[in-house]
Design an enzyme around this catalytic site. Structure first.
Site, PDB file in Angstrom:
ATOM      1  N   GLY A 239      36.309  25.353  46.130  1.00 24.55           N
ATOM      2  CA  GLY A 239      35.095  25.478  45.330  1.00 24.55           C
ATOM      3  C   GLY A 239      33.823  25.007  45.998  1.00 24.55           C
ATOM      4  N   GLU A 274      41.655  23.676  49.205  1.00 23.29           N
ATOM      5  CA  GLU A 274      41.835  25.138  49.165  1.00 23.29           C
ATOM      6  C   GLU A 274      40.500  25.869  49.219  1.00 23.29           C
ATOM      7  OE1 GLU A 274      43.556  25.672  45.296  1.00 23.29           O
ATOM      8  OE2 GLU A 274      45.561  25.179  45.960  1.00 23.29           O
ATOM      9  N   PRO A 275      39.778  25.769  50.307  1.00 22.28           N
ATOM     10  CA  PRO A 275      38.482  26.451  50.348  1.00 22.28           C
ATOM     11  C   PRO A 275      38.631  27.946  50.610  1.00 22.28           C
ATOM     12  CG  PRO A 275      38.933  25.444  52.453  1.00 22.28           C
ATOM     13  CD  PRO A 275      40.089  25.075  51.558  1.00 22.28           C
ATOM     14  N   ARG A 277      35.351  30.367  49.862  1.00 25.92           N
ATOM     15  CA  ARG A 277      33.966  30.717  50.177  1.00 25.92           C
ATOM     16  C   ARG A 277      33.388  29.930  51.357  1.00 25.92           C
ATOM     17  NH1 ARG A 277      30.898  32.544  46.020  1.00 25.92           N
ATOM     18  NH2 ARG A 277      32.229  31.324  44.646  1.00 25.92           N
ATOM     19  N   ARG A 313      28.944  40.899  43.549  1.00 28.91           N
ATOM     20  CA  ARG A 313      28.477  39.578  43.107  1.00 28.91           C
ATOM     21  C   ARG A 313      27.096  39.570  42.439  1.00 28.91           C
ATOM     22  NH1 ARG A 313      27.937  35.491  45.633  1.00 28.91           N
ATOM     23  NH2 ARG A 313      29.081  34.142  44.195  1.00 28.91           N
ATOM     24  N   TYR A 317      27.558  38.303  38.718  1.00 33.76           N
ATOM     25  CA  TYR A 317      27.193  36.896  38.495  1.00 33.76           C
ATOM     26  C   TYR A 317      25.689  36.640  38.612  1.00 33.76           C
ATOM     27  CZ  TYR A 317      32.066  36.577  40.149  1.00 33.76           C
ATOM     28  OH  TYR A 317      33.397  36.761  40.356  1.00 33.76           O
ATOM     29  N   CYS A 343      25.839  54.679  39.442  1.00 36.61           N
ATOM     30  CA  CYS A 343      25.233  55.015  38.147  1.00 36.61           C
ATOM     31  C   CYS A 343      25.373  53.867  37.165  1.00 36.61           C
ATOM     32  CB  CYS A 343      25.870  56.283  37.594  1.00 36.61           C
ATOM     33  SG  CYS A 343      25.495  57.667  38.650  1.00 36.61           S
ATOM     34  N   GLU A 344      24.771  52.756  37.481  1.00 33.78           N
ATOM     35  CA  GLU A 344      24.774  51.562  36.627  1.00 33.78           C
ATOM     36  C   GLU A 344      23.449  50.848  36.869  1.00 33.78           C
ATOM     37  OE1 GLU A 344      27.349  49.996  34.772  1.00 33.78           O
ATOM     38  OE2 GLU A 344      29.045  51.265  35.356  1.00 33.78           O
ATOM     39  N   TYR A 372      34.329  37.076  48.778  1.00 37.91           N
ATOM     40  CA  TYR A 372      34.318  37.835  47.534  1.00 37.91           C
ATOM     41  C   TYR A 372      33.407  39.063  47.651  1.00 37.91           C
ATOM     42  CZ  TYR A 372      36.373  33.400  46.131  1.00 37.91           C
ATOM     43  OH  TYR A 372      37.168  32.288  46.071  1.00 37.91           O
TER      44      TYR A 372
HETATM   45  N1  LLP Z   1      41.886  27.532  44.589  1.00 37.02           N
HETATM   46  C1  LLP Z   1      41.997  28.117  43.384  1.00 37.02           C
HETATM   47  C2  LLP Z   1      43.116  27.760  42.524  1.00 37.02           C
HETATM   48  C3  LLP Z   1      41.024  29.044  42.971  1.00 37.02           C
HETATM   49  O1  LLP Z   1      41.128  29.605  41.761  1.00 37.02           O
HETATM   50  C4  LLP Z   1      39.940  29.374  43.834  1.00 37.02           C
HETATM   51  C5  LLP Z   1      38.926  30.356  43.421  1.00 37.02           C
HETATM   52  C6  LLP Z   1      39.885  28.753  45.097  1.00 37.02           C
HETATM   53  C7  LLP Z   1      40.884  27.830  45.442  1.00 37.02           C
HETATM   54  C8  LLP Z   1      38.803  29.027  46.097  1.00 37.02           C
HETATM   55  O2  LLP Z   1      37.535  28.745  45.607  1.00 37.02           O
HETATM   56  P1  LLP Z   1      36.283  28.794  46.624  1.00 37.02           P
HETATM   57  O3  LLP Z   1      36.449  27.686  47.625  1.00 37.02           O
HETATM   58  O4  LLP Z   1      36.268  30.124  47.283  1.00 37.02           O
HETATM   59  O5  LLP Z   1      35.104  28.603  45.744  1.00 37.02           O
HETATM   60  N2  LLP Z   1      34.660  35.816  42.625  1.00 37.02           N
HETATM   61  C9  LLP Z   1      33.889  34.606  42.450  1.00 37.02           C
HETATM   62  C10 LLP Z   1      34.683  33.377  42.823  1.00 37.02           C
HETATM   63  C11 LLP Z   1      35.959  33.218  42.027  1.00 37.02           C
HETATM   64  C12 LLP Z   1      36.793  32.079  42.530  1.00 37.02           C
HETATM   65  C13 LLP Z   1      38.093  32.005  41.843  1.00 37.02           C
HETATM   66  N3  LLP Z   1      38.943  30.962  42.314  1.00 37.02           N
HETATM   67  C14 LLP Z   1      32.615  34.726  43.279  1.00 37.02           C
HETATM   68  O6  LLP Z   1      32.392  35.752  43.913  1.00 37.02           O
HETATM   69  O7  LLP Z   1      31.793  33.806  43.281  1.00 37.02           O
END
Ligand code: LLP
Length: 414
Positions: A239, A274-275, A277, A313, A317, A343-344, A372
């Protein structure tokens, strides 16, 4: 360190002129920098050196095999959320003993796949799921490794779509339910308790929710100890926010220190993060070409050949991705919205940005699109998905070919 930067008037990815990539591979095109990817991984690893840490890359951010392989070679494990991602992770070379499987709706088939391949852990999200895993493992005469995903009562500040903890979230279970699940799991011959999992949300810029979660996790671990349950790892999720002004506020060192502090009573336990992004977002850009310039004085548009089907995105969002020219120009500037061909009405990348004498055929780069981006792309409006290119120094390599009309109809009867 910048990996998408101008040399003179021309935007480069590492040492490759981006305009050259557009000519060679056409647009829309995802371009990734291998050096940036490695830079991000090592930067994160350095922050978490305080504790023995395994970085499990969240494949959902971008599962292209070449990017995965680059991270795997750096030592990363993988966090997956479907049977498809288990197979992709294995194909990309991740060791099964470094694969974590999260998700609220794991099917029996996916559970059997995970057990059969010997993954590191199931991040279990409900009591029902725990029982299903025990049942399947027992039928297979195997022991399944499990961690419970705890939804700590913490509200992380981010877009409501990307909050994954708190009262309204479907993810994980509350602390009391989790405690019961651990006690039950301990009695099952077909289960091995290996860890604890939590993940509070995505694109977070404050260290607070991480510090709060660590404190609660530490207390929970002590509660487990009273039941003689000890774990080999604690997985605190991903996250970590990147991109934009707020990034300066994300104090990774504070998070790392909080983990070391809260888990110091458990020296034999490993930390997992668990990164997704953080590793790939800034390593990628979406390259697009202006197809039309239209509009009147008040509302002017640059219509480009990439759409929300390529990068969802901004539409989903309201996410901001800077859009910059691939070749800097001189001349009169104007204010434009950059829109795709779908077409949106939501198919807008940015509104009210200043561009210098943009013309049909000019190239634009949409930045921070590595996470993403492709992974959430679709064929909406019957548009074949974009190609992907990996730049390594001055070498560029096609890592996914552009889809064709045949790809659109491949799965329908002739
Ligand atoms: N671990 C778990 C259990 C997760 O659900 C997620 C993301 C991650 C790790 C990785 O999170 P990150 O480090 O990438 O923030 N589509 C959305 C993001 C959805 C993330 C869902 N879970 C976007 O484009 O912002």
């Amino acid at each position: 360190m910048k990996f998408f930067d101008y040399k003179g008037k021309n935007l480069h990815a590492d040492r490759v002129d981006i305009a050259f990539l557009a000519r060679k591979f056409k647009t829309p095109l995802y371009v990734y920098s291998r050096a940036r990817l490695i830079h991000q991984y090592r930067k994160l690893a350095r922050f978490f050196e305080l504790s023995p840490t395994l970085i499990c890359y969240a494949l959902k951010a971008n599962s292209n095999a070449l990017l995965c392989r680059t991270l795997q070679k750096e030592g990363a494990g993988a966090e997956v959320v479907s049977g498809g991602e288990i197979l992709l992770a294995l194909r990309a070379g991740f060791e099964s003993s470094k694969i974590l499987f999260s998700g609220v709706g794991k099917t029996r088939e996916e559970i059997r796949l995970g057990i059969g391949r010997g993954i590191l852990s199931f991040n279990v999200e409900s009591f029902e799921e725990l029982k299903t895993i025990a049942e399947e493992a027992s039928k297979m005469r195997r022991t399944a490794p499990v961690s419970v995903r705890i939804n700590f009562p913490i509200e992380a500040k981010t877009h409501p779509h990307t909050v994954t903890s708190g009262r309204l979230s479907k993810f994980g279970v509350g602390e009391n339910e989790a405690f019961k699940m651990y006690q039950w799991a301990k009695k099952q011959r077909s289960l091995e308790i290996v860890g604890l999992h939590s993940h509070g949300g995505s694109q977070l810029f404050s260290s607070k929710p991480y510090e709060q979660a660590a404190k609660r996790a530490g207390n929970f671990l002590r509660r487990l100890k009273t039941q003689n349950i000890s774990l080999s790892f604690v997985d605190m999720g991903g996250g970590f926010g990147v991109g934009g002004e707020e990034e300066k506020d994300l104090k990774l060192s504070r998070i790392a220190r909080a983990y070391a502090r809260e888990f110091k009573d458990f020296p034999s336990m490993k930390l997992i993060i668990e990164p997704g992004r953080f590793l790939v977002a800034e390593s990628g850009a979406l390259l697009t070409r202006i197809v039309y310039v239209k509009g009147e004085r008040k509302r002017k548009f640059l219509i480009v050949d990439a759409g929300m089907n390529d990068l969802l995105r901004p539409a989903l969002y309201g996410a901001h991705h800077p859009v910059i020219p691939v070749v800097k120009k001189k001349g009169q500037s104007g204010i434009f919205d950059v829109a795709g061909p779908i077409c949106e009405s939501a198919d807008i990348f940015v509104r009210g940005e200043r561009f210098v004498s943009p013309q049909v055929g000019d190239l634009l780069a949409i930045l921070n699109a590595g996470a993403y981006g492709f992974s959430m792309s679709s064929q909406y409006n019957s548009r074949p998905r974009a190609a992907e290119v990996l730049v390594d120094g001055k070498i560029s390599r096609l890592i996914r070919r552009r889809e064709s009309f045949e790809d659109l109809v491949r799965t329908e009867p002739a």
